[in-house]
Every structure is written in structure tokens, then in C-alpha cells.
Motif scaffolding. Structure first.
Motif, PDB file in Angstrom:
ATOM      1  N   LYS A   1       0.864  -1.187   0.000  1.00 46.74           N
ATOM      2  CA  LYS A   1       0.000   0.000   0.000  1.00 46.74           C
ATOM      3  C   LYS A   1       0.892   1.225   0.000  1.00 46.74           C
ATOM      4  N   ASP A   2       0.724   2.035  -1.035  1.00 42.89           N
ATOM      5  CA  ASP A   2       1.449   3.291  -1.145  1.00 42.89           C
ATOM      6  C   ASP A   2       0.605   4.388  -0.512  1.00 42.89           C
ATOM      7  N   GLN A   3       1.233   5.235   0.296  1.00 38.62           N
ATOM      8  CA  GLN A   3       0.538   6.370   0.913  1.00 38.62           C
ATOM      9  C   GLN A   3      -0.641   5.918   1.779  1.00 38.62           C
ATOM     10  N   LEU A   4      -0.422   4.921   2.626  1.00 41.75           N
ATOM     11  CA  LEU A   4      -1.460   4.464   3.556  1.00 41.75           C
ATOM     12  C   LEU A   4      -1.658   5.543   4.613  1.00 41.75           C
ATOM     13  N   ALA A   5      -2.815   6.194   4.578  1.00 42.93           N
ATOM     14  CA  ALA A   5      -3.105   7.297   5.505  1.00 42.93           C
ATOM     15  C   ALA A   5      -3.943   6.773   6.665  1.00 42.93           C
ATOM     16  N   ILE A   6      -3.347   6.724   7.843  1.00 43.35           N
ATOM     17  CA  ILE A   6      -4.053   6.307   9.055  1.00 43.35           C
ATOM     18  C   ILE A   6      -4.428   7.581   9.808  1.00 43.35           C
ATOM     19  N   THR A   7      -5.713   7.920   9.801  1.00 47.82           N
ATOM     20  CA  THR A   7      -6.165   9.132  10.484  1.00 47.82           C
ATOM     21  C   THR A   7      -6.569   8.850  11.924  1.00 47.82           C
ATOM     22  N   VAL A   8      -6.919   7.606  12.206  1.00 49.91           N
ATOM     23  CA  VAL A   8      -7.254   7.183  13.567  1.00 49.91           C
ATOM     24  C   VAL A   8      -6.307   6.038  13.920  1.00 49.91           C
ATOM     25  N   ALA A   9      -5.463   6.240  14.909  1.00 46.99           N
ATOM     26  CA  ALA A   9      -4.493   5.219  15.294  1.00 46.99           C
ATOM     27  C   ALA A   9      -5.199   3.896  15.553  1.00 46.99           C
ATOM     28  N   GLY A  10      -4.664   2.833  14.971  1.00 50.34           N
ATOM     29  CA  GLY A  10      -5.214   1.503  15.187  1.00 50.34           C
ATOM     30  C   GLY A  10      -6.298   1.091  14.204  1.00 50.34           C
TER      31      GLY A  10
ATOM     32  N   ASN B   1       8.185   5.939   6.310  1.00 50.79           N
ATOM     33  CA  ASN B   1       7.379   7.128   6.623  1.00 50.79           C
ATOM     34  C   ASN B   1       7.248   8.011   5.402  1.00 50.79           C
ATOM     35  N   ASP B   2       6.105   8.668   5.299  1.00 47.55           N
ATOM     36  CA  ASP B   2       5.907   9.636   4.234  1.00 47.55           C
ATOM     37  C   ASP B   2       6.323  11.041   4.688  1.00 47.55           C
ATOM     38  N   GLY B   3       6.415  11.227   5.965  1.00 49.04           N
ATOM     39  CA  GLY B   3       6.789  12.531   6.503  1.00 49.04           C
ATOM     40  C   GLY B   3       7.494  12.355   7.834  1.00 49.04           C
ATOM     41  N   ALA B   4       7.748  13.463   8.493  1.00 48.53           N
ATOM     42  CA  ALA B   4       8.423  13.430   9.793  1.00 48.53           C
ATOM     43  C   ALA B   4       7.391  13.118  10.868  1.00 48.53           C
ATOM     44  N   GLU B   5       7.023  11.845  10.974  1.00 50.45           N
ATOM     45  CA  GLU B   5       6.019  11.427  11.948  1.00 50.45           C
ATOM     46  C   GLU B   5       6.406  10.066  12.515  1.00 50.45           C
ATOM     47  N   GLU B   6       5.897   9.789  13.699  1.00 52.26           N
ATOM     48  CA  GLU B   6       6.152   8.489  14.319  1.00 52.26           C
ATOM     49  C   GLU B   6       5.211   7.464  13.713  1.00 52.26           C
ATOM     50  N   THR B   7       5.759   6.299  13.400  1.00 54.78           N
ATOM     51  CA  THR B   7       4.964   5.229  12.811  1.00 54.78           C
ATOM     52  C   THR B   7       5.412   3.909  13.413  1.00 54.78           C
ATOM     53  N   CYS B   8       4.443   3.087  13.795  1.00 51.73           N
ATOM     54  CA  CYS B   8       4.735   1.729  14.225  1.00 51.73           C
ATOM     55  C   CYS B   8       3.755   0.805  13.510  1.00 51.73           C
ATOM     56  N   PRO B   9       4.174   0.195  12.385  1.00 55.30           N
ATOM     57  CA  PRO B   9       3.265  -0.627  11.601  1.00 55.30           C
ATOM     58  C   PRO B   9       2.796  -1.860  12.364  1.00 55.30           C
ATOM     59  N   PHE B  10       1.544  -2.175  12.167  1.00 56.11           N
ATOM     60  CA  PHE B  10       0.881  -3.293  12.832  1.00 56.11           C
ATOM     61  C   PHE B  10       0.064  -3.993  11.760  1.00 56.11           C
ATOM     62  N   VAL B  11       0.287  -5.289  11.532  1.00 59.32           N
ATOM     63  CA  VAL B  11      -0.347  -6.028  10.448  1.00 59.32           C
ATOM     64  C   VAL B  11      -1.286  -7.086  11.020  1.00 59.32           C
ATOM     65  N   MET B  12      -2.467  -7.204  10.391  1.00 61.34           N
ATOM     66  CA  MET B  12      -3.433  -8.235  10.772  1.00 61.34           C
ATOM     67  C   MET B  12      -3.667  -9.154   9.578  1.00 61.34           C
TER      68      MET B  12
ATOM     69  N   THR C   1       1.017   8.754   7.803  1.00 61.37           N
ATOM     70  CA  THR C   1       0.969   8.313   6.414  1.00 61.37           C
ATOM     71  C   THR C   1       2.289   7.628   6.110  1.00 61.37           C
ATOM     72  N   PHE C   2       2.191   6.408   5.594  1.00 55.19           N
ATOM     73  CA  PHE C   2       3.391   5.644   5.284  1.00 55.19           C
ATOM     74  C   PHE C   2       3.087   4.661   4.164  1.00 55.19           C
ATOM     75  N   SER C   3       4.137   4.138   3.553  1.00 59.90           N
ATOM     76  CA  SER C   3       3.998   3.098   2.542  1.00 59.90           C
ATOM     77  C   SER C   3       4.485   1.795   3.137  1.00 59.90           C
ATOM     78  N   LEU C   4       3.855   0.690   2.725  1.00 57.83           N
ATOM     79  CA  LEU C   4       4.061  -0.578   3.412  1.00 57.83           C
ATOM     80  C   LEU C   4       4.053  -1.734   2.419  1.00 57.83           C
TER      81      LEU C   4
END
Length: 128
Positions: free
Chosen positions: A9-18, A53-64, A118-121
Motif C-alpha cells: 500500500k502506497d501512501q497508507l493514511a491512518i487518520t485514527v491510530a489503530g 514514513n511519508d513525513g516526519a512522523e512516528e509510525t509503528c506498523p501493525f499487520v493483521m 501516512t506511510f507506505s508498506l
């Protein structure tokens, strides 16, 4: 013989954590979110997770992993966290696992972050 399933997924935008989003790409091609487990395999033996990361933000990917291909039910895997120090932070995790699967049934790979980001995965499952 080992086989792989891939979803990206390119540019995966998570607006609500989780909040999980089903991955529906392989590179630039759009594909079904439900992957069919190929015949002749009975287990997922490795999962690889790579993110940037797509920007200067904290990201911790979680896969289901979910779907009727998993007789034991949904399962979750954590990627490596990325700090907010600069853009382009990336990570890669490879984990040996032992998840039974049912050939011919569907498996969905979804992802989120523990922070809004927002990140790519990319996720690669090795089946045997």
C-alpha cells in the motif's frame, strides 16, 4: 516448494491510530484485498514487513491477517517502529511464524499504525 503472497500500500493514511486498512496493491497494480491460498500449502512460515514514513512522523506498523484461510482465527504481527526525526525513516522485519492455512480459502492482509500517520508498506508471506 515455498510460495509467496504479497500485498503493498502506497501512501497508507491512518487518520485514527489503530484503524485497520486492507492492503489492495502489488506495487502499482490494484488487486483484490482477499488473496486465495494456493493449493499444496498448509502453513505461513514467514512474514516480512517493510515500511517507510511519508513525513516526519512516528509510525509503528501493525499487520493483521484475517479470513477463512486461518482456521485458528485472526493473527497480528508488529513491524519495527520509526521515529519522527526526519522523512524517509524506514524499517524491515522478517519473522518466522507457524500459522496453519487452508488452501483455496481467502486471506486478507490489513495494516495500521499505532499513531496517526501516512506511510507506505509492503508485506510478504512465505507459504509452505
Amino acid at each position: 516448494m515455498a510460495q509467496t503472497l504479497v500485498r503493498t500500500k502506497d501512501q497508507l493514511a491512518i487518520t485514527v491510530a489503530g484503524q485497520m486498512t486492507a492492503l489492495d496493491e502489488i506495487g502499482s497494480a490494484t488487486v483484490s484485498t482477499a488473496a486465495v491460498i494456493p493449493s499444496g500449502v498448509t502453513r505461513i512460515v514467514n512474514i516480512q514487513i517493510s515500511a517507510v514514513n511519508d513525513g516526519a512522523e512516528e509510525t509503528c506498523p501493525f499487520v493483521m491477517l484475517s479470513g477463512n484461510a486461518l482456521p485458528s482465527g485472526d493473527t497480528y504481527q508488529m513491524g519495527a517502529g520509526m521515529g519522527a526525526s526526519n522523512t524517509g525513516n524506514s524499517n524491515y522485519v522478517s519473522q518466522d511464524v507457524d500459522f496453519p492455512v487452508i488452501s483455496g480459502n481467502s486471506l486478507t492482509i490489513s495494516a495500521t499504525s499505532l499513531d496517526a500517520a501516512t506511510f507506505s508498506l509492503g508485506v510478504v508471506l512465505t507459504l509452505a
